[in-house]
Design a protein around this motif. Structure first.
Motif, mmCIF file in Angstrom:
data_model
loop_
_atom_site.group_PDB
_atom_site.id
_atom_site.type_symbol
_atom_site.label_atom_id
_atom_site.label_comp_id
_atom_site.label_asym_id
_atom_site.label_seq_id
_atom_site.Cartn_x
_atom_site.Cartn_y
_atom_site.Cartn_z
ATOM 1 N N THR A 32 -61.406 -18.984 0.493
ATOM 2 C CA THR A 32 -62.820 -18.692 0.718
ATOM 3 C C THR A 32 -63.546 -18.556 -0.620
ATOM 4 O OG1 THR A 32 -62.367 -17.555 2.809
ATOM 5 C CG2 THR A 32 -64.447 -17.063 1.729
ATOM 6 N N THR A 33 -64.668 -19.234 -0.753
ATOM 7 C CA THR A 33 -65.478 -19.132 -1.969
ATOM 8 C C THR A 33 -66.705 -18.264 -1.715
ATOM 9 O OG1 THR A 33 -66.850 -21.065 -1.456
ATOM 10 C CG2 THR A 33 -64.763 -21.466 -2.626
ATOM 11 N N VAL A 34 -67.284 -17.767 -2.788
ATOM 12 C CA VAL A 34 -68.507 -16.980 -2.664
ATOM 13 C C VAL A 34 -69.629 -17.851 -2.098
ATOM 14 C CG1 VAL A 34 -70.279 -15.729 -3.948
ATOM 15 C CG2 VAL A 34 -67.862 -15.371 -4.496
ATOM 16 N N ARG A 35 -69.646 -19.125 -2.455
ATOM 17 C CA ARG A 35 -70.660 -20.035 -1.920
ATOM 18 C C ARG A 35 -70.552 -20.135 -0.390
ATOM 19 N NH1 ARG A 35 -73.940 -23.373 -4.326
ATOM 20 N NH2 ARG A 35 -72.860 -23.066 -6.315
ATOM 21 N N GLU A 36 -69.299 -20.199 0.116
ATOM 22 C CA GLU A 36 -69.106 -20.251 1.572
ATOM 23 C C GLU A 36 -69.559 -18.959 2.228
ATOM 24 O OE1 GLU A 36 -65.344 -23.068 2.587
ATOM 25 O OE2 GLU A 36 -64.913 -21.289 1.378
ATOM 26 N N ILE A 37 -69.248 -17.847 1.600
ATOM 27 C CA ILE A 37 -69.686 -16.555 2.134
ATOM 28 C C ILE A 37 -71.201 -16.514 2.228
ATOM 29 C CG2 ILE A 37 -69.797 -14.066 1.693
ATOM 30 C CD1 ILE A 37 -67.012 -14.328 0.368
ATOM 31 N N ALA A 38 -71.870 -16.957 1.175
ATOM 32 C CA ALA A 38 -73.340 -16.968 1.157
ATOM 33 C C ALA A 38 -73.889 -17.865 2.264
ATOM 34 C CB ALA A 38 -73.836 -17.440 -0.206
ATOM 35 N N ARG A 39 -73.260 -19.040 2.443
ATOM 36 C CA ARG A 39 -73.738 -19.967 3.466
ATOM 37 C C ARG A 39 -73.590 -19.375 4.869
ATOM 38 N NH1 ARG A 39 -70.940 -23.986 2.118
ATOM 39 N NH2 ARG A 39 -69.326 -24.019 3.739
ATOM 40 N N HIS A 40 -72.441 -18.774 5.129
ATOM 41 C CA HIS A 40 -72.214 -18.179 6.455
ATOM 42 C C HIS A 40 -73.100 -16.961 6.682
ATOM 43 C CE1 HIS A 40 -68.707 -20.332 8.260
ATOM 44 N NE2 HIS A 40 -68.605 -20.773 7.030
#
Length: 204
Positions: A32-40
């Motif tokens: 899991t990336t921070v970018r994915e966390i932000a998107r979700h």
């Protein structure tokens, strides 16, 4: 105006934590990336870093929120545990296994983070949160008073051994998809062996 900004910041923080908890559980912490966390979470990456210093910091807060619920339950139950000190320790760890296997992958990430040397000192991976250690210490100290724990034993060494056994038993969940009951059975045997080292012995 300031109150509205604070409320919006708190809402963003909670959305990030909710998204991260689900992604860590389904995709895994490392993947899991921070970018994915932000998107979700439907926020910007900058908003994530405004609140959290790193992905490890996010994991620590996710776990802290979960563990608050666990320790509230343990605070309620612990005074009513019965039996010898080993029996009461078995009950404490069984409650942990039952709770954490609701989100096993998340807890495995929590344990793995204990060996991440890049985490900030403020992060709280497994082993750095003092609450479990204190509960185990309280149980052992009560055992000293009750007479089934040797008052001369080094409680810190006993606690380290129990904490290590508890975490290592999670390999069964990672490798064999073991459930809480299976892991508790293994931990029960570990506690039996460890308790041989701290049990009080009759004086001559």
């Amino acid at each position: 105006m300031a109150g509205a900004r604070k409320s919006q910041k708190e809402a963003t923080r909670q959305r990030v934590l909710d998204a991260a908890r689900d992604l860590f559980e389904t995709r895994g912490y490392e993947e899991t990336t921070v970018r994915e966390i932000a998107r979700h979470a439907e926020v910007s990456v900058g908003s994530v870093f405004t609140t959290f210093s790193s992905k490890g910091d996010i994991l620590s807060q996710v776990m802290a929120d979960r563990l608050d619920a666990l320790y509230a339950e343990l605070d309620r139950v612990a005074p009513h545990l019965r039996g010898s000190t080993p029996d009461r320790l078995r009950s404490l760890f069984a409650i942990h296994y039952a709770f954490e296997t609701r989100r096993t992958r998340l807890f495995l990430a929590h344990i793995a983070a204990a060996y991440n040397w890049t985490l900030s000192p403020a992060s709280r991976p497994y082993g750095r949160d003092p609450r479990l250690r204190q509960m185990v210490r309280d149980c052992l100290a009560e055992g000293v008073v009750r007479g089934d724990v040797d008052p001369a034993c080094d409680l810190d060494v006993v606690i380290d051994a129990l904490m290590a056994s508890y975490a290592w038993t999670y390999r069964l969940a990672a490798w064999d998809e073991a459930d809480a009951q299976a892991m508790s059975a293994v931990m029960d045997r570990h506690i039996g062996l460890i308790s041989e080292g701290f049990r009080a012995r009759p004086t001559a």
